[in-house]
Design a protein around this motif. Structure first.
Motif, PDB file in Angstrom:
ATOM      1  N   ASN A   1      -1.286  11.474  -5.586  1.00 30.12           N
ATOM      2  CA  ASN A   1      -2.249  10.463  -6.038  1.00 30.12           C
ATOM      3  C   ASN A   1      -2.306  10.348  -7.554  1.00 30.12           C
ATOM      4  O   ASN A   1      -2.441   9.247  -8.101  1.00 30.12           O
ATOM      5  N   ASN A   2      -2.236  11.469  -8.256  1.00 30.11           N
ATOM      6  CA  ASN A   2      -2.265  11.421  -9.720  1.00 30.11           C
ATOM      7  C   ASN A   2      -1.069  10.669 -10.275  1.00 30.11           C
ATOM      8  O   ASN A   2      -1.183   9.877 -11.219  1.00 30.11           O
ATOM      9  N   ASP A   3       0.094  10.916  -9.671  1.00 30.22           N
ATOM     10  CA  ASP A   3       1.295  10.197 -10.095  1.00 30.22           C
ATOM     11  C   ASP A   3       1.166   8.699  -9.796  1.00 30.22           C
ATOM     12  O   ASP A   3       1.651   7.857 -10.572  1.00 30.22           O
ATOM     13  N   ARG A   4       0.524   8.391  -8.680  1.00 30.41           N
ATOM     14  CA  ARG A   4       0.334   6.978  -8.325  1.00 30.41           C
ATOM     15  C   ARG A   4      -0.549   6.285  -9.358  1.00 30.41           C
ATOM     16  O   ARG A   4      -0.295   5.137  -9.743  1.00 30.41           O
TER      17      ARG A   4
ATOM     18  N   ASN B   1       0.826  -1.208   0.000  1.00 29.87           N
ATOM     19  CA  ASN B   1       0.000   0.000   0.000  1.00 29.87           C
ATOM     20  C   ASN B   1       0.862   1.261   0.000  1.00 29.87           C
ATOM     21  O   ASN B   1       0.549   2.253   0.658  1.00 29.87           O
ATOM     22  N   PHE B   2       1.972   1.201  -0.741  1.00 27.80           N
ATOM     23  CA  PHE B   2       2.914   2.301  -0.940  1.00 27.80           C
ATOM     24  C   PHE B   2       3.556   2.780   0.376  1.00 27.80           C
ATOM     25  O   PHE B   2       3.892   3.942   0.528  1.00 27.80           O
ATOM     26  N   ASN B   3       3.726   1.822   1.289  1.00 28.82           N
ATOM     27  CA  ASN B   3       4.461   2.100   2.529  1.00 28.82           C
ATOM     28  C   ASN B   3       5.908   1.659   2.311  1.00 28.82           C
ATOM     29  O   ASN B   3       6.179   0.482   2.036  1.00 28.82           O
TER      30      ASN B   3
ATOM     31  N   MET C   1      13.018  10.427 -11.182  1.00 29.13           N
ATOM     32  CA  MET C   1      13.739  11.299 -12.109  1.00 29.13           C
ATOM     33  C   MET C   1      13.383  10.979 -13.562  1.00 29.13           C
ATOM     34  O   MET C   1      13.202  11.886 -14.389  1.00 29.13           O
ATOM     35  N   ALA C   2      13.264   9.688 -13.867  1.00 29.77           N
ATOM     36  CA  ALA C   2      13.005   9.297 -15.260  1.00 29.77           C
ATOM     37  C   ALA C   2      11.589   9.653 -15.701  1.00 29.77           C
ATOM     38  O   ALA C   2      11.378  10.059 -16.861  1.00 29.77           O
ATOM     39  N   LEU C   3      10.614   9.526 -14.791  1.00 30.43           N
ATOM     40  CA  LEU C   3       9.213   9.729 -15.167  1.00 30.43           C
ATOM     41  C   LEU C   3       8.623  11.025 -14.615  1.00 30.43           C
ATOM     42  O   LEU C   3       7.469  11.338 -14.911  1.00 30.43           O
ATOM     43  N   ASN C   4       9.408  11.728 -13.795  1.00 31.64           N
ATOM     44  CA  ASN C   4       8.930  12.964 -13.169  1.00 31.64           C
ATOM     45  C   ASN C   4       7.641  12.708 -12.375  1.00 31.64           C
ATOM     46  O   ASN C   4       6.639  13.401 -12.518  1.00 31.64           O
ATOM     47  N   VAL C   5       7.702  11.685 -11.529  1.00 33.54           N
ATOM     48  CA  VAL C   5       6.534  11.316 -10.728  1.00 33.54           C
ATOM     49  C   VAL C   5       6.930  11.139  -9.271  1.00 33.54           C
ATOM     50  O   VAL C   5       8.104  10.873  -8.949  1.00 33.54           O
ATOM     51  N   ASP C   6       5.942  11.280  -8.379  1.00 34.55           N
ATOM     52  CA  ASP C   6       6.112  11.008  -6.951  1.00 34.55           C
ATOM     53  C   ASP C   6       4.935  10.129  -6.495  1.00 34.55           C
ATOM     54  O   ASP C   6       3.945  10.624  -5.952  1.00 34.55           O
ATOM     55  N   PRO C   7       5.011   8.810  -6.720  1.00 36.49           N
ATOM     56  CA  PRO C   7       3.880   7.936  -6.390  1.00 36.49           C
ATOM     57  C   PRO C   7       3.612   7.820  -4.889  1.00 36.49           C
ATOM     58  O   PRO C   7       2.537   7.371  -4.503  1.00 36.49           O
TER      59      PRO C   7
END
Length: 379
Positions: free
Chosen positions: A359-362, A323-325, A349-355
């Motif tokens: 929440n959108n990045d997840r 659960n992303f812990n 860094m590669a995808l410019n995301v913070d999952p």
């Protein structure tokens, strides 16, 4: 109506304890069971008079050889205030009257018990037929199920939750588990249950809670509802997996609710319990055409290369299970938390995301992960 075979079994048992001849007659006055087997199938005039008349008991003081009626006591046998037959005992009426009263009571208790079992079995068969109709008839119309729901007094609008229990031991033991559920503390007359064509146990568990409470507590309510069956399976050493589908209150969609259970069975690992609402986004991704996903993610996949995507799938698998812990995910990967953070930073860094924090990045990385896994299974 008294079953002739049952009546003969009763006569065989009871005559071990009395020397008197005992006859049991049906609603037409025909002797269907007797200690004197030569009389079986013959007509008993007094019995028919009792069935058709107002009298419950007729005492015969004098034998009538012309009509084959012997001295004795004849009494009506009742079930739900309706005359179902007659019990007759041959002998001096004063001597056999107390015996006749006891035997009549025993026959009525036996009849009530057997008819209750029969009605219960009939109801069970109707429920199984109804559920099989809902699951496997693709061109379903309301008239198809009304002929079942009316005698069962089944309320369609009741919220029912499909629970699929898959046993590794096979279908040989499934009937035992179903019997435990039917006799369990939490079983309801509004529940539906059957064995599926795959040999699994399917319960459509009726819930009487309001929806807000149900959404909060349905996992606990399901656990309570099948607790007796779970206890039985554990004590017997059965290995099982439980799949809980989507809520249903319309018979037209019961097949789809069952399909959600089957999707969980196909997707998840054996052992434990899985709930469809925990995996909705994964399910919806799974039913999208692969071409649609490929249009969305293929360019990213090709640009990043196999080494990156292999690392991405491994990390995402652990994060999704945890659960992303980060602490729990690092334990699943058997690496230090800092190592996981370092590997996750490369993905960031590669995808410019913070999952972890967005929440959108997840949602984006979940979609990319599902695409890669579906493609992996295909090729």
């Amino acid at each position: 109506m008294i079953d002739a075979l049952l009546a003969r079994k009763f006569i065989k048992r009871i005559t071990q304890f009395t020397e008197y001849n005992i006859n049991i007659m049906d609603e037409k006055g025909i002797i269907i069971a007797s200690k004197n087997t030569s009389r079986i199938g013959t007509f008993h005039e007094v019995a028919l008079r009792i069935i058709q008349g107002e009298q419950d008991t007729i005492i015969v003081d004098n034998e009538d050889t012309q009509f084959g009626v012997k001295k004795g006591v004849n009494m009506a046998i009742y079930y739900k205030k309706h005359k179902e037959g007659v019990i007759g005992i041959t002998g001096d009426p004063q001597e056999v009257m107390p015996i006749a009263l006891v035997i009549r009571m025993a026959v009525e208790v036996m009849l009530e018990h057997e008819l209750f079992k029969y009605e219960k079995m009939q109801r069970r068969n109707l429920k199984e037929q109804l559920l099989n109709l809902l699951l496997y008839n693709e061109a379903l119309l309301p008239d198809d199920w009304i002929r079942f729901t009316r005698p069962l007094q089944m309320k369609e609008e009741t919220v029912r939750i499909p629970v699929l229990i898959s046993l590794e031991n096979g279908s040989d033991v499934c009937e035992n588990v179903l019997d435990v559920f039917r006799s369990g503390r939490y079983h309801s007359a509004q529940d539906l249950q059957c064995l599926t064509r795959d040999g699994d146990i399917l319960l459509y568990k009726a819930m009487d809670s309001e929806l807000p409470e149900l959404m909060q507590n349905y996992k606990y309510l399901i656990a309570d509802a099948i607790s007796d069956s779970l206890r039985y399976m554990r004590s017997a050493g059965y290995r099982y997996t439980i799949f809980v589908g989507s809520f249903q209150s319309d018979f037209r969609y019961y097949r789809i609710g069952y399909g959600h259970c089957m999707w969980l069975k196909k997707t998840m690992e054996a052992g434990g319990s899985y709930y469809f609402y925990d995996y909705c986004s994964t399910y919806f991704m799974s039913i999208l055409p692969l071409k649609e996903l490929q249009v969305t993610y293929y360019t990213i996949e090709r640009s990043l290369g196999d080494k990156f995507t292999d690392n991405f799938k491994e990390i995402m698998e652990a994060l999704r299970q945890a659960n992303f812990n980060l602490n729990d995910a690092s334990k699943l990967l058997h690496v230090h938390k800092n190592t996981l953070v370092y590997r996750l930073d490369k993905i960031r860094m590669a995808l410019n995301v913070d999952p972890i924090g967005n929440n959108n990045d997840r949602e984006f990385v979940n979609g990319f992960y599902n695409y890669l896994k579906r493609k992996e299974l295909l090729y």
